[in-house]
Scaffold this motif. Structure first.
Motif, PDB file in Angstrom:
ATOM      1  N   GLY A  67       0.818  -1.205   0.000  1.00  0.00           N
ATOM      2  CA  GLY A  67       0.000   0.000   0.000  1.00  0.00           C
ATOM      3  C   GLY A  67       0.850   1.252   0.000  1.00  0.00           C
ATOM      4  N   LEU A  68       0.274   2.340   0.467  1.00  0.00           N
ATOM      5  CA  LEU A  68       0.973   3.621   0.540  1.00  0.00           C
ATOM      6  C   LEU A  68       1.755   3.691   1.851  1.00  0.00           C
ATOM      7  CD1 LEU A  68      -1.824   6.002  -0.691  1.00  0.00           C
ATOM      8  CD2 LEU A  68       0.494   5.974  -1.605  1.00  0.00           C
TER       9      LEU A  68
ATOM     10  N   PHE B 262       4.419   9.113  -4.710  1.00  0.00           N
ATOM     11  CA  PHE B 262       3.405  10.166  -4.699  1.00  0.00           C
ATOM     12  C   PHE B 262       3.777  11.238  -3.693  1.00  0.00           C
ATOM     13  CE2 PHE B 262       0.262   8.455  -7.465  1.00  0.00           C
ATOM     14  CZ  PHE B 262       0.244   7.080  -7.285  1.00  0.00           C
TER      15      PHE B 262
ATOM     16  N   GLN C  84      -5.674  15.243   2.639  1.00  0.00           N
ATOM     17  CA  GLN C  84      -4.466  15.272   1.817  1.00  0.00           C
ATOM     18  C   GLN C  84      -4.837  15.143   0.339  1.00  0.00           C
ATOM     19  OE1 GLN C  84      -1.237  12.694   2.942  1.00  0.00           O
ATOM     20  NE2 GLN C  84      -1.446  13.183   5.118  1.00  0.00           N
ATOM     21  N   PHE C  85      -4.131  15.901  -0.496  1.00  0.00           N
ATOM     22  CA  PHE C  85      -4.328  15.855  -1.938  1.00  0.00           C
ATOM     23  C   PHE C  85      -3.023  15.438  -2.592  1.00  0.00           C
ATOM     24  CE2 PHE C  85      -8.539  17.501  -2.053  1.00  0.00           C
ATOM     25  CZ  PHE C  85      -8.633  18.249  -0.891  1.00  0.00           C
ATOM     26  N   PHE C  86      -3.134  14.561  -3.578  1.00  0.00           N
ATOM     27  CA  PHE C  86      -1.963  13.908  -4.147  1.00  0.00           C
ATOM     28  C   PHE C  86      -1.595  14.456  -5.516  1.00  0.00           C
ATOM     29  CE2 PHE C  86      -1.007  10.279  -1.428  1.00  0.00           C
ATOM     30  CZ  PHE C  86      -2.081  10.312  -0.564  1.00  0.00           C
ATOM     31  N   GLY C  87      -0.282  14.423  -5.794  1.00  0.00           N
ATOM     32  CA  GLY C  87       0.197  14.677  -7.139  1.00  0.00           C
ATOM     33  C   GLY C  87       0.004  13.447  -8.002  1.00  0.00           C
ATOM     34  N   PRO C  88       0.325  13.549  -9.303  1.00  0.00           N
ATOM     35  CA  PRO C  88       0.047  12.454 -10.235  1.00  0.00           C
ATOM     36  C   PRO C  88       0.994  11.269 -10.113  1.00  0.00           C
ATOM     37  CG  PRO C  88       1.130  14.245 -11.365  1.00  0.00           C
ATOM     38  CD  PRO C  88       0.843  14.732  -9.987  1.00  0.00           C
TER      39      PRO C  88
ATOM     40  N   ARG D 143       6.685   7.227 -11.614  1.00  0.00           N
ATOM     41  CA  ARG D 143       6.961   5.779 -11.679  1.00  0.00           C
ATOM     42  C   ARG D 143       8.453   5.608 -11.897  1.00  0.00           C
ATOM     43  NH1 ARG D 143       3.583   1.525 -12.108  1.00  0.00           N
ATOM     44  NH2 ARG D 143       1.854   2.998 -12.251  1.00  0.00           N
TER      45      ARG D 143
ATOM     46  N   TYR E 254     -10.573   7.373  -0.083  1.00  0.00           N
ATOM     47  CA  TYR E 254      -9.981   7.809  -1.337  1.00  0.00           C
ATOM     48  C   TYR E 254     -10.336   6.787  -2.413  1.00  0.00           C
ATOM     49  CZ  TYR E 254      -6.939  11.319   0.851  1.00  0.00           C
ATOM     50  OH  TYR E 254      -6.456  12.414   1.523  1.00  0.00           O
TER      51      TYR E 254
ATOM     52  N   GLN F 181      -8.829   5.273  -6.051  1.00  0.00           N
ATOM     53  CA  GLN F 181      -7.628   5.225  -6.877  1.00  0.00           C
ATOM     54  C   GLN F 181      -7.902   4.391  -8.109  1.00  0.00           C
ATOM     55  OE1 GLN F 181      -3.983   3.563  -5.151  1.00  0.00           O
ATOM     56  NE2 GLN F 181      -2.755   4.910  -6.440  1.00  0.00           N
TER      57      GLN F 181
ATOM     58  N   ARG G  86      -2.996   2.951 -11.884  1.00  0.00           N
ATOM     59  CA  ARG G  86      -1.830   3.734 -12.272  1.00  0.00           C
ATOM     60  C   ARG G  86      -2.013   5.245 -12.105  1.00  0.00           C
ATOM     61  NH1 ARG G  86       1.254  -0.082 -15.193  1.00  0.00           N
ATOM     62  NH2 ARG G  86       2.659   1.450 -16.123  1.00  0.00           N
ATOM     63  N   LYS G  87      -3.003   5.627 -11.303  1.00  0.00           N
ATOM     64  CA  LYS G  87      -3.233   7.047 -11.061  1.00  0.00           C
ATOM     65  C   LYS G  87      -3.071   7.360  -9.567  1.00  0.00           C
ATOM     66  CE  LYS G  87      -4.724   8.281 -15.238  1.00  0.00           C
ATOM     67  NZ  LYS G  87      -6.159   8.574 -15.451  1.00  0.00           N
ATOM     68  N   GLU G  88      -3.123   8.642  -9.249  1.00  0.00           N
ATOM     69  CA  GLU G  88      -3.001   9.029  -7.855  1.00  0.00           C
ATOM     70  C   GLU G  88      -4.301   8.817  -7.091  1.00  0.00           C
ATOM     71  OE1 GLU G  88      -3.325  11.052 -10.361  1.00  0.00           O
ATOM     72  OE2 GLU G  88      -4.247  12.977  -9.807  1.00  0.00           O
ATOM     73  N   PRO G  89      -4.225   8.610  -5.778  1.00  0.00           N
ATOM     74  CA  PRO G  89      -5.457   8.547  -4.976  1.00  0.00           C
ATOM     75  C   PRO G  89      -6.155   9.904  -5.002  1.00  0.00           C
ATOM     76  CG  PRO G  89      -3.579   7.695  -3.751  1.00  0.00           C
ATOM     77  CD  PRO G  89      -3.026   8.364  -4.964  1.00  0.00           C
TER      78      PRO G  89
ATOM     79  N   LEU H 219      -9.346  12.116  -3.207  1.00  0.00           N
ATOM     80  CA  LEU H 219     -10.238  12.151  -2.060  1.00  0.00           C
ATOM     81  C   LEU H 219     -11.679  11.970  -2.510  1.00  0.00           C
ATOM     82  CD1 LEU H 219     -10.454  12.652   1.007  1.00  0.00           C
ATOM     83  CD2 LEU H 219     -10.871  15.060   0.445  1.00  0.00           C
TER      84      LEU H 219
ATOM     85  N   LEU I 101      -9.410   3.279  -1.035  1.00  0.00           N
ATOM     86  CA  LEU I 101      -8.473   3.297   0.081  1.00  0.00           C
ATOM     87  C   LEU I 101      -9.087   4.036   1.260  1.00  0.00           C
ATOM     88  CD1 LEU I 101      -5.300   4.569  -1.857  1.00  0.00           C
ATOM     89  CD2 LEU I 101      -5.882   2.205  -1.368  1.00  0.00           C
TER      90      LEU I 101
ATOM     91  N   PHE J  64      -2.686   4.603   5.610  1.00  0.00           N
ATOM     92  CA  PHE J  64      -3.616   4.130   4.596  1.00  0.00           C
ATOM     93  C   PHE J  64      -3.788   2.622   4.695  1.00  0.00           C
ATOM     94  CE2 PHE J  64      -4.438   7.672   1.740  1.00  0.00           C
ATOM     95  CZ  PHE J  64      -3.513   8.602   2.200  1.00  0.00           C
ATOM     96  N   GLY J  65      -4.997   2.192   4.412  1.00  0.00           N
ATOM     97  CA  GLY J  65      -5.234   0.773   4.243  1.00  0.00           C
ATOM     98  C   GLY J  65      -4.718   0.336   2.879  1.00  0.00           C
ATOM     99  N   GLY J  66      -4.668  -0.981   2.686  1.00  0.00           N
ATOM    100  CA  GLY J  66      -4.140  -1.503   1.433  1.00  0.00           C
ATOM    101  C   GLY J  66      -5.087  -1.364   0.253  1.00  0.00           C
TER     102      GLY J  66
END
Lengths: 113, 111
Positions: free
Chosen positions: A42-43, A90, A102-106, A109, B36, B38, B41-44, B46, B87, B101-103
């Motif tokens: 996970g993250l 990320f 929280q807001f994430f960037g793209p 990889r 969240y 997801q 291949r992209k970002e999470p 909200l 997530l 974060f959860g998995g």
């Protein structure tokens, strides 16, 4: 409103090389974060920063270095890349909402050969 | 025990179905909870915050059960476009701005 951007989006490097991943946000958010995301884990938080010149370790900081000389930028450096650092990275920042969302960037990889 | 746990799925449901996911957390001092979404291949992104009183946004309803330490996400009238990984995230109690974060739970909505 560009929000939060990361560069490069894709990177292939070799073991032992130094790599820097960039994160830029246009919101003037104080808190910024670096995560890595891997299958099965996970993250996971690598480093975070509460403000310019204030950084602290997260869950998996070994092998990484961060700096925050300006509020809007939070670069992550792999000092000597290893194959185990192949991952998706990320960057995130906290918004101004009351719940600290929280807001994430793209994402970037990264592949280490 | 992991700090935040989710059933990885996949949950395979037909269009129009109602589906629910749970997420358990271990830190009783946690105060902020989020879902969240997801895509591959992209970002999470909200989806919604979870408040003590529950939170509803269209077809999505999130609830918090502090006594049993879990949050839930209910999706009604599932659409194909709801297919994604969901997530949950929980703050670390006294380290208010740090999230665990959860998995993730994978949802696949079929025609």
């Amino acid at each position: 409103d560009a929000g939060i951007t990361q560069s490069p989006r894709y990177k292939i490097t070799e073991t032992g090389r130094q790599v820097t991943l960039m994160c830029h946000q246009t919101w003037s958010h104080s808190y910024m974060f670096w995560y890595r995301q891997d299958l099965g884990h996970g993250l996971r938080l690598i480093y975070y920063s509460a403000a310019a010149d204030i950084t602290d370790k997260g869950e998996v900081p070994d092998g990484y270095v961060v700096s925050r000389s300006k509020t809007e930028n939070f670069p992550l450096t792999l000092e000597s890349a290893t194959r185990s650092q192949t991952s998706v990275y990320f960057c995130a920042s906290i918004g101004f909402g009351q719940n600290n969302e929280q807001f994430f960037g793209p994402g970037t990889r990264l592949t280490v050969l | 025990r992991k700090e935040v746990e989710q059933d990885p799925g996949p949950f395979n449901v037909p269009e129009g179905a109602t589906v629910a996911f749970n997420c358990t957390y271990s830190n009783s001092a946690s105060q902020s909870f989020f879902w969240y979404r997801q895509d591959c291949r992209k970002e999470p992104k909200l989806l919604m915050s979870v408040y003590s009183s529950g939170n509803e946004d269209g077809r999505f309803t999130a609830q918090l059960n502090r006594a049993s330490q879990y949050i839930s996400l209910l999706i009604r009238d599932s659409k194909l476009s709801d297919s994604a990984t969901y997530l949950c995230a929980v703050n670390k109690g006294n380290a208010g701005n740090m999230l665990t974060f959860g998995g993730g739970t994978r949802l696949m909505v079929k025609p």
